[in-house]
Design a protein around this motif. Structure first.
Motif, PDB file in Angstrom:
ATOM      1  N   ARG A 146       0.824  -1.208   0.000  1.00  0.00           N
ATOM      2  CA  ARG A 146       0.000   0.000   0.000  1.00  0.00           C
ATOM      3  C   ARG A 146       0.866   1.269   0.000  1.00  0.00           C
ATOM      4  NH1 ARG A 146      -5.122  -1.481   0.215  1.00  0.00           N
ATOM      5  NH2 ARG A 146      -5.643  -3.505   1.157  1.00  0.00           N
ATOM      6  N   ARG A 147       1.918   1.254   0.769  1.00  0.00           N
ATOM      7  CA  ARG A 147       2.797   2.433   0.794  1.00  0.00           C
ATOM      8  C   ARG A 147       3.533   2.589  -0.537  1.00  0.00           C
ATOM      9  NH1 ARG A 147       8.080   2.776   4.285  1.00  0.00           N
ATOM     10  NH2 ARG A 147       8.943   4.720   3.479  1.00  0.00           N
ATOM     11  N   THR A 150       1.213   4.089  -2.992  1.00  0.00           N
ATOM     12  CA  THR A 150       1.027   5.506  -2.665  1.00  0.00           C
ATOM     13  C   THR A 150       2.211   6.342  -3.137  1.00  0.00           C
ATOM     14  OG1 THR A 150      -0.313   4.964  -0.720  1.00  0.00           O
ATOM     15  CG2 THR A 150       0.688   7.148  -0.777  1.00  0.00           C
ATOM     16  N   GLU A 151       3.404   5.748  -3.067  1.00  0.00           N
ATOM     17  CA  GLU A 151       4.622   6.445  -3.505  1.00  0.00           C
ATOM     18  C   GLU A 151       4.775   6.436  -5.025  1.00  0.00           C
ATOM     19  OE1 GLU A 151       6.818   8.103  -1.771  1.00  0.00           O
ATOM     20  OE2 GLU A 151       6.418   7.542   0.310  1.00  0.00           O
ATOM     21  N   GLY A 187      -2.971  -4.491  -3.939  1.00  0.00           N
ATOM     22  CA  GLY A 187      -2.357  -3.465  -4.774  1.00  0.00           C
ATOM     23  C   GLY A 187      -1.262  -3.913  -5.720  1.00  0.00           C
TER      24      GLY A 187
END
Length: 316
Positions: A146-147, A150-151, A187
């Motif tokens: 998820r991170r 997002t990045e 994701g």
């Protein structure tokens, strides 16, 4: 340079390719998966030349290294140094394996744009590889994926032991699909289905891929990753291609294995894959002569001949 220029006799008739893709993306794993099990540490300068040669040969994706803890894979302890010294070629992707959030931190600091996580379809291998249970692995991967998304990073999910596990034996297809869908749902943009110990056969490959499609997973989100333990890697790849899979993992010169599964032998050799794709009339963009020369050079660095049949046939 393709296979016809390197020795196929006369005119080769175009085969019936059914639903095969017109073009295949070769996901080169030699620098990471291929070298990770080498007992002698390969110097960073050699790894960098290997990476540069592979990119120059036309490979569109070259999996570079892993930010796993050096205790577990000492061969890749130089990951940051290798990435820092890498001469990136425009249009070439350089994915990096990240096992956890700390690994993602290091990847982001190194300017990486593509990352991968490595999950398992079986309880036993998950515990041996990650020291976690089958369900617990998702709690570890979820914040990483998820991170990363997002990045703005592309995330690939590997699923190991898809076709068999040395401790558990055959793996239920519905269990494989469940693990894969959970990675996609969190994701991951693509899923690589791994025959970690090389026990798959074409019928089994078709069954697994059809099960993913039946579960609503588009073919373009699937890739295949075969080992040649029983000499089935090319046959299994062909079975996947006939169903429309268009991303295939391979390792230059057939390098590789798995440090946590002793029965795993080398990956599908990229040269053998390219030769087959040329015979099928499927585009891939790789210069076979340059690739063979690269694997001959790398074999010299490692002190042993390449196991690739095509490298042996074309080496000069």
């Amino acid at each position: 340079m393709d296979a016809r220029e390197l020795g196929l006799p006369g005119e080769v008739p175009s085969p019936e390719t059914e639903d095969m893709p017109d073009e295949v993306t070769i996901w080169e794993v030699g620098p990471r998966d291929g070298l990770q099990n080498e007992s002698e540490v390969v110097p960073p300068a050699v790894k960098l030349e290997f990476l540069n040669r592979l990119a120059d040969a036309g490979l569109p994706v070259v999996e570079t290294t892993s930010f796993v803890h050096p205790k577990w894979v000492p061969q890749l302890a130089d990951a940051a140094e290798v990435l820092d010294g890498l001469s990136r070629v425009d249009g070439v992707r350089y994915p990096v394996l990240v096992p956890n959030e700390r690994g993602l931190d290091r990847a982001l600091a190194s300017g990486v744009h593509d990352v991968a996580i490595f999950a398992s379809a079986t309880e036993t291998f998950t515990r041996r590889n990650l020291n976690r249970g089958l369900d617990e692995q998702f709690a570890m991967f979820d914040p990483v994926v998820r991170r990363a998304v997002t990045e703005g990073l592309n995330v690939r999910g590997y699923v190991s032991m898809v076709f068999g596990d040395p401790w558990e034996g055959p793996v239920a297809v519905d269990q494989v699909v469940s693990v894969g869908k959970r990675l996609l749902d969190m994701g991951c943009g693509q899923l690589s289905l791994g025959d970690t110990i090389g026990v798959a056969t074409p019928g089994h490959v078709e069954t697994v891929i059809r099960a993913f499609v039946a579960a609503g997973v588009p073919l373009h989100r699937l890739a295949v990753h075969f080992h040649d333990t029983y000499g089935q890697a090319l046959s299994n790849t062909c079975a996947a291609l006939r169903l429309g899979v268009s991303t295939v993992d391979a390792s230059a010169g057939g390098l590789g294995g798995c440090p946590y599964a002793g029965s795993a032998t080398g990956n599908l050799a990229t040269e053998d894959l390219v030769w087959m794709l040329d015979g099928l009339g499927i585009r891939h963009g790789v210069d076979l002569r340059a690739l063979v020369d690269t694997s001959v050079w790398m074999a010299g660095q490692l002190g042993r001949p390449s196991p690739s049949a095509v490298v042996k046939a074309l080496a000069r």
